[in-house]
Design a protein around this motif. Structure first.
Motif, PDB file in Angstrom:
ATOM      1  N   VAL A   1     -31.797  -5.851 -67.348  1.00 56.69           N
ATOM      2  CA  VAL A   1     -31.274  -7.257 -67.259  1.00 56.69           C
ATOM      3  C   VAL A   1     -32.219  -8.216 -68.064  1.00 56.69           C
ATOM      4  O   VAL A   1     -31.371  -8.894 -69.034  1.00 56.69           O
ATOM      5  CB  VAL A   1     -31.623  -7.705 -65.699  1.00 56.69           C
ATOM      6  CG1 VAL A   1     -30.807  -8.842 -65.507  1.00 56.69           C
ATOM      7  CG2 VAL A   1     -30.599  -6.612 -64.735  1.00 56.69           C
ATOM      8  N   HIS A   2     -33.361  -8.161 -68.056  1.00 61.33           N
ATOM      9  CA  HIS A   2     -34.078  -9.106 -69.008  1.00 61.33           C
ATOM     10  C   HIS A   2     -33.843  -9.057 -70.336  1.00 61.33           C
ATOM     11  O   HIS A   2     -33.837 -10.084 -71.012  1.00 61.33           O
ATOM     12  CB  HIS A   2     -35.774  -8.874 -68.623  1.00 61.33           C
ATOM     13  CG  HIS A   2     -36.135  -9.614 -67.143  1.00 61.33           C
ATOM     14  ND1 HIS A   2     -36.014 -10.905 -66.945  1.00 61.33           N
ATOM     15  CD2 HIS A   2     -36.837  -8.784 -66.141  1.00 61.33           C
ATOM     16  CE1 HIS A   2     -36.682 -11.012 -65.806  1.00 61.33           C
ATOM     17  NE2 HIS A   2     -36.984  -9.825 -65.223  1.00 61.33           N
ATOM     18  N   LYS A   3     -33.685  -7.792 -70.713  1.00 62.05           N
ATOM     19  CA  LYS A   3     -33.424  -7.549 -72.200  1.00 62.05           C
ATOM     20  C   LYS A   3     -31.936  -8.191 -72.592  1.00 62.05           C
ATOM     21  O   LYS A   3     -31.999  -8.814 -73.327  1.00 62.05           O
ATOM     22  CB  LYS A   3     -33.227  -6.140 -72.635  1.00 62.05           C
ATOM     23  CG  LYS A   3     -34.647  -5.591 -72.847  1.00 62.05           C
ATOM     24  CD  LYS A   3     -34.467  -3.935 -73.218  1.00 62.05           C
ATOM     25  CE  LYS A   3     -35.948  -3.303 -73.558  1.00 62.05           C
ATOM     26  NZ  LYS A   3     -36.497  -3.664 -74.699  1.00 62.05           N
ATOM     27  N   ALA A   4     -31.173  -8.058 -71.498  1.00 62.26           N
ATOM     28  CA  ALA A   4     -29.806  -8.663 -71.849  1.00 62.26           C
ATOM     29  C   ALA A   4     -30.038 -10.208 -71.871  1.00 62.26           C
ATOM     30  O   ALA A   4     -29.391 -10.947 -72.492  1.00 62.26           O
ATOM     31  CB  ALA A   4     -28.918  -8.360 -70.654  1.00 62.26           C
ATOM     32  N   LEU A   5     -30.690 -10.716 -70.931  1.00 60.90           N
ATOM     33  CA  LEU A   5     -30.590 -12.201 -70.770  1.00 60.90           C
ATOM     34  C   LEU A   5     -31.273 -12.808 -71.898  1.00 60.90           C
ATOM     35  O   LEU A   5     -30.951 -13.830 -72.547  1.00 60.90           O
ATOM     36  CB  LEU A   5     -31.536 -12.627 -69.358  1.00 60.90           C
ATOM     37  CG  LEU A   5     -30.630 -12.643 -68.248  1.00 60.90           C
ATOM     38  CD1 LEU A   5     -31.828 -12.641 -67.071  1.00 60.90           C
ATOM     39  CD2 LEU A   5     -29.701 -13.464 -68.076  1.00 60.90           C
ATOM     40  N   ALA A   6     -32.303 -12.107 -72.573  1.00 62.19           N
ATOM     41  CA  ALA A   6     -33.200 -12.738 -73.755  1.00 62.19           C
ATOM     42  C   ALA A   6     -32.273 -12.171 -74.955  1.00 62.19           C
ATOM     43  O   ALA A   6     -32.485 -13.070 -75.952  1.00 62.19           O
ATOM     44  CB  ALA A   6     -34.163 -11.560 -73.858  1.00 62.19           C
ATOM     45  N   SER A   7     -31.286 -11.523 -74.843  1.00 63.72           N
ATOM     46  CA  SER A   7     -30.453 -11.384 -76.017  1.00 63.72           C
ATOM     47  C   SER A   7     -29.520 -12.928 -76.253  1.00 63.72           C
ATOM     48  O   SER A   7     -29.090 -13.147 -77.387  1.00 63.72           O
ATOM     49  CB  SER A   7     -29.596 -10.282 -75.951  1.00 63.72           C
ATOM     50  OG  SER A   7     -28.450 -10.168 -75.118  1.00 63.72           O
ATOM     51  N   ASP A   8     -29.352 -13.345 -75.157  1.00 67.59           N
ATOM     52  CA  ASP A   8     -28.241 -14.580 -75.058  1.00 67.59           C
ATOM     53  C   ASP A   8     -26.944 -14.358 -75.305  1.00 67.59           C
ATOM     54  O   ASP A   8     -26.351 -15.086 -75.718  1.00 67.59           O
ATOM     55  CB  ASP A   8     -28.916 -15.673 -76.276  1.00 67.59           C
ATOM     56  CG  ASP A   8     -28.755 -17.171 -75.624  1.00 67.59           C
ATOM     57  OD1 ASP A   8     -28.546 -17.470 -74.450  1.00 67.59           O
ATOM     58  OD2 ASP A   8     -28.660 -17.865 -76.503  1.00 67.59           O
ATOM     59  N   GLN A   9     -26.538 -13.093 -75.010  1.00 71.24           N
ATOM     60  CA  GLN A   9     -25.122 -12.675 -75.546  1.00 71.24           C
ATOM     61  C   GLN A   9     -24.451 -12.701 -74.028  1.00 71.24           C
ATOM     62  O   GLN A   9     -24.600 -11.774 -73.296  1.00 71.24           O
ATOM     63  CB  GLN A   9     -25.020 -11.359 -75.863  1.00 71.24           C
ATOM     64  CG  GLN A   9     -25.736 -11.024 -77.293  1.00 71.24           C
ATOM     65  CD  GLN A   9     -25.840  -9.633 -77.731  1.00 71.24           C
ATOM     66  OE1 GLN A   9     -24.727  -8.808 -77.641  1.00 71.24           O
ATOM     67  NE2 GLN A   9     -26.854  -9.051 -78.184  1.00 71.24           N
ATOM     68  N   LEU A  10     -23.722 -13.783 -73.913  1.00 72.13           N
ATOM     69  CA  LEU A  10     -22.932 -14.151 -72.773  1.00 72.13           C
ATOM     70  C   LEU A  10     -22.127 -12.822 -72.293  1.00 72.13           C
ATOM     71  O   LEU A  10     -21.680 -12.333 -71.130  1.00 72.13           O
ATOM     72  CB  LEU A  10     -22.109 -15.285 -72.591  1.00 72.13           C
ATOM     73  CG  LEU A  10     -22.987 -16.479 -72.727  1.00 72.13           C
ATOM     74  CD1 LEU A  10     -22.282 -17.903 -72.472  1.00 72.13           C
ATOM     75  CD2 LEU A  10     -24.380 -16.605 -72.000  1.00 72.13           C
ATOM     76  N   PRO A  11     -21.245 -12.113 -73.211  1.00 74.73           N
ATOM     77  CA  PRO A  11     -20.194 -11.120 -72.841  1.00 74.73           C
ATOM     78  C   PRO A  11     -21.087  -9.916 -72.380  1.00 74.73           C
ATOM     79  O   PRO A  11     -20.652  -9.201 -71.481  1.00 74.73           O
ATOM     80  CB  PRO A  11     -19.664 -10.680 -73.864  1.00 74.73           C
ATOM     81  CG  PRO A  11     -19.485 -11.919 -74.987  1.00 74.73           C
ATOM     82  CD  PRO A  11     -20.869 -12.774 -74.511  1.00 74.73           C
ATOM     83  N   LEU A  12     -22.129  -9.569 -72.960  1.00 73.74           N
ATOM     84  CA  LEU A  12     -23.115  -8.764 -72.571  1.00 73.74           C
ATOM     85  C   LEU A  12     -23.756  -8.798 -71.189  1.00 73.74           C
ATOM     86  O   LEU A  12     -23.710  -7.827 -70.437  1.00 73.74           O
ATOM     87  CB  LEU A  12     -24.350  -8.509 -73.527  1.00 73.74           C
ATOM     88  CG  LEU A  12     -25.649  -7.615 -73.160  1.00 73.74           C
ATOM     89  CD1 LEU A  12     -24.985  -5.876 -73.106  1.00 73.74           C
ATOM     90  CD2 LEU A  12     -26.497  -7.622 -74.283  1.00 73.74           C
ATOM     91  N   ILE A  13     -24.212 -10.022 -70.899  1.00 75.91           N
ATOM     92  CA  ILE A  13     -24.871 -10.431 -69.552  1.00 75.91           C
ATOM     93  C   ILE A  13     -23.635 -10.195 -68.270  1.00 75.91           C
ATOM     94  O   ILE A  13     -23.880  -9.692 -67.369  1.00 75.91           O
ATOM     95  CB  ILE A  13     -25.214 -11.811 -69.588  1.00 75.91           C
ATOM     96  CG1 ILE A  13     -26.545 -11.983 -70.379  1.00 75.91           C
ATOM     97  CG2 ILE A  13     -25.645 -12.313 -68.125  1.00 75.91           C
ATOM     98  CD1 ILE A  13     -26.870 -13.471 -70.784  1.00 75.91           C
ATOM     99  N   HIS A  14     -22.588 -10.657 -68.757  1.00 75.43           N
ATOM    100  CA  HIS A  14     -21.280 -10.768 -67.911  1.00 75.43           C
ATOM    101  C   HIS A  14     -20.933  -8.951 -67.579  1.00 75.43           C
ATOM    102  O   HIS A  14     -20.867  -8.624 -66.311  1.00 75.43           O
ATOM    103  CB  HIS A  14     -20.125 -10.983 -68.477  1.00 75.43           C
ATOM    104  CG  HIS A  14     -18.778 -11.131 -67.582  1.00 75.43           C
ATOM    105  ND1 HIS A  14     -17.951  -9.951 -67.723  1.00 75.43           N
ATOM    106  CD2 HIS A  14     -18.369 -11.782 -66.592  1.00 75.43           C
ATOM    107  CE1 HIS A  14     -17.015 -10.403 -66.781  1.00 75.43           C
ATOM    108  NE2 HIS A  14     -17.147 -11.456 -66.233  1.00 75.43           N
TER     109      HIS A  14
END
Length: 198
Positions: free
Chosen positions: A144-157
């Motif tokens: 989750v932290h890696k996804a948030l750090a990526s700043d890619q909203l579709p990925l976070i979703h």
């Protein structure tokens, strides 16, 4: 360069992979026992499954696995990697990984999911995560932290809608406000949906 092949049958299978000739490969594999398929082709050439990975040949890999290749072998060229880990580092990583896990690879997909952030393009990342989730990968806090750090909203979703929980320490990281608010909204939406379904 001259190679001293372990057997003539292995040499023929290797040459069929090299020539991308699936018909000949199948014919040669039918004459090999799984133990032979899993041994190095020569002193300086990996077993057939790894040869397929290095050649970016997922269809050939599928065939070799169908004839008894071990999908969890340790790489002959890098003893620190299993075949799924080696596959992740290849250009055609998605079909190679899919072939290995379809054949029953037991390598834990969770660490591979985290490695996807280092080895996959932004366009391919979600596809890789989706396949690894299918084969038992877990959405832990680190992911989750890696996804948030990526700043890619579709990925976070995608990660949140696939079941990732909100880490307890989420506010202790300096994520952009817009990213953090978006993630929290996704988790709130998920809670609302869960309430309606219960």
């Amino acid at each position: 360069m001259f190679k001293l092949f372990k057997s003539d049958r292995l040499a023929k299978a290797f040459k069929a992979i090299d020539a991308d000739d699936l018909t000949k490969l199948q014919k040669h594999l039918q004459k090999l026992e799984p133990e032979e398929i899993n041994q190095p082709v020569s002193d300086d050439t990996a077993p057939l499954a790894e040869v397929c990975i290095h050649k970016q040949a997922p269809k050939a890999l599928k065939l070799v696995l169908n004839f008894g290749a071990n999908p969890d072998q340790t790489s002959h060229t890098d003893k620190t990697l299993t075949l799924p880990e080696l596959s992740l580092r290849q250009e055609k990583s998605l079909p190679l990984l899919t072939a290995l896990y379809t054949a029953g690879a037991k390598t834990d997909p969770t660490p591979l999911m985290q490695q996807c952030f280092d080895h996959c393009s932004e366009q391919e990342l979600m596809l890789h995560l989706s396949v690894l989730l299918q084969y038992g990968g877990q959405l832990d806090d680190e992911l989750v932290h890696k996804a948030l750090a990526s700043d890619q909203l579709p990925l976070i979703h995608f990660i949140i809608n696939s079941g990732a929980s909100c880490p307890d320490d989420i506010d202790q990281h300096n994520y952009p406000e817009e990213t953090l608010n978006y993630a929290k909204k996704c988790w709130d939406d998920q809670k609302i949906r869960a309430m309606f379904l219960s």
